[in-house]
Scaffold this active site. Sequence first.
Site, PDB file in Angstrom:
ATOM      1  N   ASP A  12      71.660  39.892 -28.354  1.00 26.22           N
ATOM      2  CA  ASP A  12      71.339  39.693 -26.953  1.00 26.22           C
ATOM      3  C   ASP A  12      72.602  39.627 -26.111  1.00 26.22           C
ATOM      4  OD1 ASP A  12      72.204  37.162 -27.891  1.00 26.22           O
ATOM      5  OD2 ASP A  12      70.145  36.454 -28.076  1.00 26.22           O
ATOM      6  N   ASN A  54      63.632  25.119 -28.400  1.00 26.90           N
ATOM      7  CA  ASN A  54      62.255  25.440 -28.019  1.00 26.90           C
ATOM      8  C   ASN A  54      61.640  26.523 -28.905  1.00 26.90           C
ATOM      9  OD1 ASN A  54      63.602  27.708 -27.147  1.00 26.90           O
ATOM     10  ND2 ASN A  54      62.883  27.610 -25.022  1.00 26.90           N
ATOM     11  N   HIS A 105      62.969  29.547 -29.658  1.00 27.88           N
ATOM     12  CA  HIS A 105      63.286  30.949 -29.382  1.00 27.88           C
ATOM     13  C   HIS A 105      64.201  31.506 -30.461  1.00 27.88           C
ATOM     14  CE1 HIS A 105      67.037  29.503 -27.188  1.00 27.88           C
ATOM     15  NE2 HIS A 105      67.520  30.516 -27.881  1.00 27.88           N
ATOM     16  N   GLU A 144      61.792  34.116 -25.683  1.00 26.76           N
ATOM     17  CA  GLU A 144      61.419  32.772 -25.253  1.00 26.76           C
ATOM     18  C   GLU A 144      59.926  32.513 -25.452  1.00 26.76           C
ATOM     19  OE1 GLU A 144      63.415  30.420 -24.404  1.00 26.76           O
ATOM     20  OE2 GLU A 144      64.867  30.988 -22.869  1.00 26.76           O
TER      21      GLU A 144
END
Length: 246
Positions: free
Chosen positions: A67, A136, A138, A143
């Site tokens: 990314d 979280n 991801h 996400e």
Amino acid sequence: MNVRVFTSESEAAAACATLVSNAVREKPSLVLGLPTGRTPLNVYRELVALHQRGQLDFSRVTSFNLDEFLGLPPDDPGSFRAYMERHLFQHVNLSAERIHFLDGSAERAEQECARYDAQLAAAGGMDLLLLGIGPNGHVAFNEPDESLQALSHRARLSRETRQAVASFFGDDVSKVPLAALTLGMSALLQARRVILLAFGVGKAAAVTAMARGPITPRWPASFLQLHGNVEVWVDAEAGRGLDGSR
């Protein structure tokens, strides 16, 4: 999903570097998927040390990073490309033409994502993928959402994720880009072998949800349960919610 609990992060990093070295020795033209963030830093230090001792030759390896922040050119100090240059690329003999990265400064994000997917397909996909996991759940910058995207795409970053990477921007969340370009779930799940690293109590809930919870786009990493060759390497704190890890 095979879970391995290490006594320390440094022990896991050394073991991961050895695994990468052995994989390159077995297949010098290895296609390697690389993450960024704090989690892989010790792994990269170990890989550099192996290379400097003459025990690891990257000359035929191809790398694909996962990314990049949207809007940041490769030479921006906050970019993931700059991070990789600082921590790995400048210190090993990876050929420049074999290093692949999403360009966060591309004028058309959709075309850039399509270009990147085509490059990865032409390389035959990833032989070995190193992954981290966000608090979280991801993976890469996929996400939590109502659904997940298979292909590379523009992703809006959650506040939690932006807080997690704020250290790369002087601990100022307001300076963290609002979006990023990321590989999609298809590329991650098609990697032939996956090593996911997670350390510290802050990752415990995400690790437990990934390995023991239902498969749901609300915890993107949970889709790794569908992969046939995933190893989850954690320290005792990150693995505290897993059976047999206490």
